[in-house]
Motif scaffolding. Structure first.
Motif, mmCIF file in Angstrom:
data_model
loop_
_atom_site.group_PDB
_atom_site.id
_atom_site.type_symbol
_atom_site.label_atom_id
_atom_site.label_comp_id
_atom_site.label_asym_id
_atom_site.label_seq_id
_atom_site.Cartn_x
_atom_site.Cartn_y
_atom_site.Cartn_z
ATOM 1 N N GLY A 227 -14.141 18.418 -7.741
ATOM 2 C CA GLY A 227 -13.970 16.985 -7.531
ATOM 3 C C GLY A 227 -14.253 16.616 -6.092
ATOM 4 N N LYS A 228 -14.530 15.348 -5.872
ATOM 5 C CA LYS A 228 -14.700 14.820 -4.523
ATOM 6 C C LYS A 228 -13.453 14.017 -4.159
ATOM 7 N N PRO A 229 -13.083 14.011 -2.889
ATOM 8 C CA PRO A 229 -11.767 13.462 -2.504
ATOM 9 C C PRO A 229 -11.691 11.931 -2.472
ATOM 10 N N PHE A 230 -12.146 11.276 -3.561
ATOM 11 C CA PHE A 230 -12.089 9.807 -3.601
ATOM 12 C C PHE A 230 -10.642 9.312 -3.596
ATOM 13 N N LEU A 231 -9.793 9.916 -4.436
ATOM 14 C CA LEU A 231 -8.416 9.442 -4.538
ATOM 15 C C LEU A 231 -7.608 9.774 -3.285
ATOM 16 N N THR A 232 -7.982 10.814 -2.578
ATOM 17 C CA THR A 232 -7.324 11.117 -1.305
ATOM 18 C C THR A 232 -7.545 9.967 -0.326
ATOM 19 N N TYR A 233 -8.786 9.506 -0.242
ATOM 20 C CA TYR A 233 -9.086 8.377 0.651
ATOM 21 C C TYR A 233 -8.392 7.102 0.168
ATOM 22 N N PHE A 234 -8.295 6.935 -1.141
ATOM 23 C CA PHE A 234 -7.598 5.768 -1.698
ATOM 24 C C PHE A 234 -6.121 5.795 -1.294
ATOM 25 N N LEU A 235 -5.485 6.960 -1.396
ATOM 26 C CA LEU A 235 -4.080 7.082 -0.997
ATOM 27 C C LEU A 235 -3.904 6.786 0.481
ATOM 28 N N LEU A 236 -4.820 7.268 1.299
ATOM 29 C CA LEU A 236 -4.761 6.967 2.731
ATOM 30 C C LEU A 236 -4.778 5.457 2.959
ATOM 31 N N GLY A 237 -5.691 4.770 2.276
ATOM 32 C CA GLY A 237 -5.812 3.328 2.440
ATOM 33 C C GLY A 237 -4.571 2.586 1.981
ATOM 34 N N ILE A 238 -4.033 2.955 0.818
ATOM 35 C CA ILE A 238 -2.846 2.286 0.275
ATOM 36 C C ILE A 238 -1.654 2.442 1.217
ATOM 37 N N ASN A 239 -1.440 3.654 1.699
ATOM 38 C CA ASN A 239 -0.305 3.892 2.587
ATOM 39 C C ASN A 239 -0.431 3.108 3.894
ATOM 40 N N ILE A 240 -1.630 3.029 4.426
ATOM 41 C CA ILE A 240 -1.832 2.294 5.681
ATOM 42 C C ILE A 240 -1.637 0.797 5.470
ATOM 43 N N ILE A 241 -2.145 0.264 4.359
ATOM 44 C CA ILE A 241 -1.990 -1.167 4.066
ATOM 45 C C ILE A 241 -0.514 -1.523 3.904
ATOM 46 N N ILE A 242 0.220 -0.712 3.161
ATOM 47 C CA ILE A 242 1.637 -0.999 2.949
ATOM 48 C C ILE A 242 2.407 -0.898 4.262
ATOM 49 N N PHE A 243 2.027 0.037 5.116
ATOM 50 C CA PHE A 243 2.679 0.146 6.426
ATOM 51 C C PHE A 243 2.458 -1.138 7.239
ATOM 52 N N LEU A 244 1.245 -1.658 7.206
ATOM 53 C CA LEU A 244 0.960 -2.903 7.935
ATOM 54 C C LEU A 244 1.770 -4.068 7.369
ATOM 55 N N LEU A 245 1.929 -4.109 6.044
ATOM 56 C CA LEU A 245 2.742 -5.158 5.429
ATOM 57 C C LEU A 245 4.201 -5.049 5.862
ATOM 58 N N LEU A 246 4.697 -3.823 5.966
ATOM 59 C CA LEU A 246 6.067 -3.621 6.452
ATOM 60 C C LEU A 246 6.232 -4.175 7.860
ATOM 61 N N GLU A 247 5.263 -3.853 8.715
ATOM 62 C CA GLU A 247 5.345 -4.311 10.097
ATOM 63 C C GLU A 247 5.252 -5.834 10.192
ATOM 64 N N LEU A 248 4.409 -6.434 9.372
ATOM 65 C CA LEU A 248 4.252 -7.889 9.397
ATOM 66 C C LEU A 248 5.475 -8.608 8.857
ATOM 67 N N ASP A 249 6.197 -7.949 7.951
ATOM 68 C CA ASP A 249 7.368 -8.571 7.329
ATOM 69 C C ASP A 249 8.634 -8.402 8.159
#
Length: 512
Positions: A182-204
């Motif tokens: 397999g190619k690490p598509f979902l690994t990159y997806f998880l990286l993106g999701i975690n970073i986005i949610i972290f930014l939402l936490l900081e903004l809130d």
């Protein structure tokens, strides 16, 4: 005689591979040097075959030194902790001077030294040396006779050589194929999701704000038990407390995730990640009452997946990542036991359930239904066990009672606070002073001042450095007109925390 030497060289190598389960480590470009290994009882028996002769002992000694150097360079490819090298020379004539002393076993002067024995299959001593080699490595007997015709020997040399080349090529293809599922598509997806949610936490508010973390779905045991919010076990996997926490975990997601996704394929990877995250989250719920968040359980589940891979492909595992991987796991677990803030329950729970989840799914192209079914049953038993134990452990935990008190104080339900803190004090631990302090606060709001004073006196008996308890006692005694007792308590509170605004204000008010 050169043809017979070749015949001996390749027939011996072929026999060790086909009959004695040796694995080919290396064949040099000329095809005149072959390295083989067999792992047994934590020992690697390494056979180095060299089709070359030496006229003098010193030349032979020089090549023995070279063999040691090559073995040290190849050490990471050897499975065993103990390494025994069998250095086999195949030539018509042995050195003309007294070389027999080199038959004596030798080893390097270092920790866990590699040991070496030398064998010289010359025309005169071929049978004796071959027998000595076979006895040393526990090999099946192979007869090498010069009675065959030159044509037969040429054909067999070509056959043996081609079979060894095919074997080595298949081994390389197998090693490459296990990392290309397999190619690490979902690994990159998880990286993106975690970073986005972290930014939402900081903004809130802040990713380090308890209120914000609970709002976004951190693991908060009272909400899980009292309100049935079990979804927090999953949502907490995607929340991180501070940038450093995020950075460390995302670095690990990238490093581990790409490896696991390439080995297991994307679907198996994400299932292992989630199942391990759930296992780690429930282990944290069962053994840790604090609010927690982070991908640590899922990450340790990826460690577990790599360990399962190592169980199936032991040689590839140790040749690529094995020893460093085990070291990293050990360091992380040790760090978790040494640092109280680290949620080691999530780490261990994720590691175990990640390994079991990998056994449920197995590696691509491999099936073992009985083992997979047993692993599934074991996973379910562990999950149910963590839920049942976790509920009971939390309900009997004083720290859990304190967390509930914080909720109740926000809605001013003081009678319930008294009930809960009283329950928590039936199993006193190092939080008894906090429970007494909280109950005293509830008693004050219920106009039970004497009971509040009793609790505060008990609290400072338990912890004489509890500045807030001394301060509250001073306030209550002062309001009751017991100025001497009030002065005594405020002096103690001021001594412990002289920079506390309320403490300093009351101290200035009642101390002449």
């Amino acid at each position: 005689m050169y043809l017979f030497e070749q015949y001996t060289f390749y027939k011996l190598a072929h026999s060790l591979v086909e009959k004695d389960d040796f694995e080919i480590l290396h064949i040099n470009e000329s095809g005149q040097e072959i390295w083989l290994e067999k792992y047994e009882n934590r020992t690697s028996h390494v056979v180095r075959l060299l089709h070359r002769g030496f006229d003098w002992k010193n030349y032979l000694k020089g090549d023995i030194r070279t063999a040691f150097q090559k073995a040290k360079a190849m050490r990471r490819f050897f499975l065993g902790k103990h390494i025994e090298i069998h250095n086999v020379y195949i030539s018509t004539n042995s050195p003309v001077d007294d070389w027999y002393i080199l038959k004596k076993p030798m080893q390097l002067n270092e920790k866990n030294p590699m040991k070496m024995k030398v064998y010289y299959l010359s025309e005169a001593e071929k049978d004796v040396e071959l027998s000595r080699l076979q006895d040393a490595i526990g090999s099946s007997n192979v007869t090498i006779s010069a009675e065959e015709s030159e044509l037969d020997m040429e054909e067999k040399v070509e056959y043996f050589r081609s079979q060894l080349d095919i074997n080595l090529k298949n081994k390389k293809n197998e090693a490459e194929s296990v990392f290309s599922n397999g190619k690490p598509f979902l690994t990159y997806f998880l990286l993106g999701i975690n970073i986005i949610i972290f930014l939402l936490l900081e903004l809130d508010g802040s990713s380090q704000s308890t209120e914000t973390l609970i709002k976004f779905g951190a693991k908060y045991n009272p909400a899980i038990i009292e309100k049935g919010e079990w979804w927090r076990i999953i949502s907490s996997m995607f929340l991180h407390i501070g940038f450093l926490h995020l950075f460390m975990n995302m670095f690990a997601v990238y490093y581990l995730g790409t490896a696991v996704e390439r080995i297991y394929g994307s679907i198996r990877f994400i299932v292992v990640y989630l199942l391990a995250g759930i296992g780690g989250g429930l282990a944290s719920f069962a053994f840790t009452t604090n609010i927690s968040a982070g991908a640590s359980g899922a990450l340790f589940g990826l460690f577990g997946a790599l360990l399962f891979f190592g169980l199936i492909h032991k040689k590839i595992f140790f040749q690529t990542m094995g020893r460093s991987m085990l070291l990293i796991i050990g360091i992380n677990l040790l760090f978790g036991f040494m640092v109280p803030q680290v949620d080691n329950g999530a780490h261990l729970g994720g590691l175990v359930t990640g390994f079991i989840a990998s056994a449920i799914l197995h590696l691509p192209g491999l099936k073992k239904m009985s083992m997979q079914l047993l692993a599934l049953i074991l996973y379910v038993v562990i999950i149910l066990g963590l839920i049942i134990f976790g509920i009971q452990h939390n309900l009997n935990s004083p720290s859990y009672q304190l967390m509930k008190v914080e909720q109740l104080a926000a809605v001013q339900d003081y009678e319930k606070i008294v009930e809960i803190t009283t329950t928590g004090l039936r199993n006193p631990d190092d939080l008894a002073d906090e429970l007494l302090f909280q109950r005293s606060y509830a008693y004050v709001n219920l106009n039970e001042v004497d009971l509040a004073i009793d609790d505060l006196e008990d609290a400072i008996q338990t912890n004489d450095e509890f500045a807030e308890a001394h301060f509250n006692l001073a306030v209550l005694y002062y309001n009751k007109g017991q100025e001497k007792k009030a002065q005594e308590r405020i002096k103690k509170a001021y001594q412990i925390k002289p920079n506390g605004d309320n403490i300093k204000k009351l101290y200035d008010q009642i101390i002449d």
